[in-house]
Motif scaffolding. Structure first.
Motif, PDB file in Angstrom:
ATOM      1  N   THR A  10     -18.729 -84.090  51.890  1.00 24.43           N
ATOM      2  CA  THR A  10     -17.695 -85.018  52.349  1.00 24.43           C
ATOM      3  C   THR A  10     -18.160 -86.470  52.321  1.00 24.43           C
ATOM      4  O   THR A  10     -17.329 -87.378  52.267  1.00 24.43           O
ATOM      5  CB  THR A  10     -17.260 -84.650  53.780  1.00 24.43           C
TER       6      THR A  10
ATOM      7  N   PHE B 218      -4.962 -83.660  54.815  1.00 26.39           N
ATOM      8  CA  PHE B 218      -5.529 -82.905  53.698  1.00 26.39           C
ATOM      9  C   PHE B 218      -6.727 -82.161  54.277  1.00 26.39           C
ATOM     10  O   PHE B 218      -7.646 -82.778  54.803  1.00 26.39           O
ATOM     11  CB  PHE B 218      -5.973 -83.852  52.574  1.00 26.39           C
ATOM     12  N   ARG B 219      -6.673 -80.831  54.253  1.00 27.38           N
ATOM     13  CA  ARG B 219      -7.804 -80.050  54.755  1.00 27.38           C
ATOM     14  C   ARG B 219      -8.572 -79.507  53.561  1.00 27.38           C
ATOM     15  O   ARG B 219      -8.026 -78.794  52.723  1.00 27.38           O
ATOM     16  CB  ARG B 219      -7.327 -78.914  55.662  1.00 27.38           C
ATOM     17  N   HIS B 220      -9.837 -79.852  53.532  1.00 27.42           N
ATOM     18  CA  HIS B 220     -10.714 -79.471  52.439  1.00 27.42           C
ATOM     19  C   HIS B 220     -10.623 -77.963  52.152  1.00 27.42           C
ATOM     20  O   HIS B 220     -10.499 -77.542  51.000  1.00 27.42           O
ATOM     21  CB  HIS B 220     -12.144 -79.870  52.844  1.00 27.42           C
ATOM     22  N   ASP B 221     -10.640 -77.166  53.210  1.00 23.51           N
ATOM     23  CA  ASP B 221     -10.675 -75.709  53.030  1.00 23.51           C
ATOM     24  C   ASP B 221      -9.370 -75.133  52.484  1.00 23.51           C
ATOM     25  O   ASP B 221      -9.327 -73.992  52.043  1.00 23.51           O
ATOM     26  CB  ASP B 221     -11.040 -75.016  54.346  1.00 23.51           C
ATOM     27  N   ASP B 222      -8.280 -75.907  52.508  1.00 24.04           N
ATOM     28  CA  ASP B 222      -7.031 -75.418  51.914  1.00 24.04           C
ATOM     29  C   ASP B 222      -7.081 -75.471  50.387  1.00 24.04           C
ATOM     30  O   ASP B 222      -6.316 -74.810  49.703  1.00 24.04           O
ATOM     31  CB  ASP B 222      -5.844 -76.279  52.360  1.00 24.04           C
ATOM     32  N   PHE B 223      -7.988 -76.287  49.875  1.00 28.16           N
ATOM     33  CA  PHE B 223      -8.027 -76.501  48.419  1.00 28.16           C
ATOM     34  C   PHE B 223      -9.249 -75.899  47.750  1.00 28.16           C
ATOM     35  O   PHE B 223      -9.227 -75.592  46.577  1.00 28.16           O
ATOM     36  CB  PHE B 223      -8.000 -78.000  48.105  1.00 28.16           C
ATOM     37  N   PHE B 224     -10.326 -75.796  48.518  1.00 32.12           N
ATOM     38  CA  PHE B 224     -11.581 -75.390  47.898  1.00 32.12           C
ATOM     39  C   PHE B 224     -12.159 -74.177  48.598  1.00 32.12           C
ATOM     40  O   PHE B 224     -12.093 -74.063  49.822  1.00 32.12           O
ATOM     41  CB  PHE B 224     -12.596 -76.539  47.942  1.00 32.12           C
ATOM     42  N   GLU B 225     -12.732 -73.318  47.778  1.00 29.14           N
ATOM     43  CA  GLU B 225     -13.398 -72.154  48.326  1.00 29.14           C
ATOM     44  C   GLU B 225     -14.600 -72.639  49.131  1.00 29.14           C
ATOM     45  O   GLU B 225     -15.238 -73.627  48.773  1.00 29.14           O
ATOM     46  CB  GLU B 225     -13.886 -71.309  47.138  1.00 29.14           C
TER      47      GLU B 225
ATOM     48  N   GLY C 295     -11.877 -83.137  55.923  1.00 30.69           N
ATOM     49  CA  GLY C 295     -10.709 -83.588  55.178  1.00 30.69           C
ATOM     50  C   GLY C 295     -10.311 -84.982  55.579  1.00 30.69           C
ATOM     51  O   GLY C 295     -11.145 -85.792  55.984  1.00 30.69           O
TER      52      GLY C 295
END
Ligand code: BG6
Length: 484
Positions: A188, A402-409, A379
């Motif tokens: 991040t 924007f939540r990082h974990d919603d987009f990336f494994e 995020g």
């Protein structure tokens, strides 16, 4: 790409850093398949242990961390095949880094590329570099590399940081020295550059024209965790500010580098850091945690922690207001704060916007804020006003995330993986050049001087910090964002 074959020498092999952070990261690198078959690790430590017991201890620690959801290491089940292969490359060598014989013995075990990692207290950096130098271990083999990795503390003030650098540079070339700041290993933190410079919707707003101020917070719920005697010599300022917080500051505030190469990135950072004004006497606040309640448990005060002087004046909290002398940041203060035993664990950057130039709707219901969450629920969040439903033109506060974990494994990442890998690859863009160490020390020098006298302000464990920190912003008509 697979990193070139090399021997990684870990000084302080039996210590905590190797157990908790370095070996799990090496394991992660092994899992991702980027280690060459010729990659080996030689652990050096004074501890009287065998190679087998070193391996066993590391293996036990890996398993313990893998099953602890709170640990930063998140490997799920340890892959036995990967560990067995890695364990076979680990060798332990007993040795004292203040003894030349250690380096002579080491020289017999190493040919070809090597990375020497100082996972030891700062006072051993220079003796290790000297020992390596005398034993000829810093001479690069034809076409190969010899690199020295050091990690903060890089000195404990400007003079000692300069002296350490001069000493290191008398023994090795600048391009052989890799100064690690583990915050730069955080996805991040690296992502700040992409957010700013790969998009059009943020960067044009990222300046004095639109921003009122910036807040950088690194709040921890942990106390000193058995590191009392170390912390007594460091304190929150030295432990976190001229290193971790200034690295975040540089990522947030630097001008765009010409390219992503190490020279351009480090030049851009260097220019920014050297434009930060030394802290003014009224712009610093220190605190020390007293007993309090946190997470449903009673916590003792700092002065009651093991290894801490019962009358200690060492700060466990520091807040500063900084001014940056560049056109982009003229009149936009940066407020930094960090502390232990605070109400929440939260590393965040808040960009607070000015009100609209024309106040058509009057004072808004909340300031526009863009918050970058570095740890925890990673995020980005924006807070802004929208029309409240219904008749009239009343405003209502809303937010978008924007939540990082919603987009990336979720990829296991302690932070040291990318740094160790970059070091083996010879990419120093995520490491610090000497100027990035010295400029922050110059900025905080007045604080070190001022805090030789007086007392920190107590704050209860589990609170948001000392009230002086609120006053620092209130004086400017501002307030800290909540810790979340
Ligand atoms: C270390 C400090 O460098 O950073 C610790 O010595 C601190 O006191 C730690 O807890 C914070 O790092 P992270 O990655 O947990 O935010």
């Amino acid at each position: 790409a697979i990193a070139p074959a090399c021997t990684l020498v870990l000084f302080g092999a039996a210590g905590d850093l190797v157990k908790r952070l370095l070996m799990p990261s090496i394991y992660d690198l092994a899992v991702s398949g980027v280690l060459d078959p010729g990659f080996r690790v030689v652990g050096v430590d004074r501890a009287d242990i065998s190679t087998q017991s070193w391996r066993d201890g590391l293996n036990a620690a890996l398993h313990e961390m893998a099953s602890d959801p709170a640990a930063e290491f998140n490997a799920g089940a340890i892959r036995e095949d990967v560990w067995q292969d890695l364990a076979g490359r680990l060798e332990f060598m007993r040795g004292d880094v203040t003894d030349d014989a250690t380096f002579e013995a080491l020289a017999k075990r190493i040919d070809g590329n090597a990375v020497f990692y100082c996972a030891v207290a700062g006072r051993f950096f220079a003796p290790i570099a000297e020992g390596l130098g005398k034993a000829g271990l810093l001479r690069r083999p034809g076409g190969g590399f010899r690199r020295l990795v050091i990690e903060k503390p890089f000195g404990d003030d400007l003079a000692s940081a300069r002296a350490l650098d001069a000493e290191l540079l008398s023994l090795a070339a600048e391009e052989q020295i890799y100064r690690i700041d583990h915050f730069l290993g955080k996805e991040t933190v690296q992502a700040i550059l992409a957010l700013r410079f790969a998009n059009r919707i943020f960067e044009p707003l990222w300046s004095a024209e639109h921003l009122d101020h910036v807040q950088i917070t690194a709040a921890e719920t942990l106390g000193v965790e058995g590191r009392g005697s170390f912390y007594e010599r460091a304190g929150a300022l030295r432990d976190m500010v001229p290193n971790h917080l200034f690295q975040i500051l540089a990522m947030v505030a630097m001008e765009p580098p010409a390219d992503l190469g190490e020279r351009a990135v480090r030049d851009a950072k260097g220019r920014l850091l050297s434009a930060v004004r030394p802290v003014a006497p009224d712009d610093m606040v220190r605190g020390q945690y007293a007993a309090g309640s946190l997470g449903g448990a009673h916590r003792v005060g700092y002065r009651e922690e093991p290894g801490v002087d019962p009358r200690s004046r060492v700060e466990t909290y520091a807040a500063l207001k900084l001014d940056i002398d560049t056109p982009r940041w003229a009149g936009v203060p940066f407020y930094l704060r960090t502390g232990k035993r605070l109400a929440a664990h939260c590393t965040q950057i808040v960009l607070q916007f000015k009100p609209p130039a024309h106040a058509l709707f009057g004072a808004g219901s909340q300031p526009n804020r863009l918050t970058l969450h570095i740890d925890g629920d990673k995020g980005l969040r924006t807070a802004f006003d929208i029309k409240a439903p219904g008749p009239g033109w009343a405003l209502a506060p809303v937010a978008e995330a924007f939540r990082h974990d919603d987009f990336f494994e979720h990829v296991p990442n302690i932070g040291y993986e990318s740094l160790l890998y970059a070091c083996m690859m010879g990419d120093a863009s995520l490491f610090q050049r000497a100027d990035a160490i010295e400029a922050p020390w110059a900025v905080v020098e007045p604080v070190l001087e001022a805090w030789k006298a007086g007392e920190p302000e107590p704050y209860p464990a589990g609170s948001a910090g000392p009230s002086g920190a609120d006053a620092l912003l209130a004086r400017d008509g501002r307030a800290w964002a909540p810790l979340q």
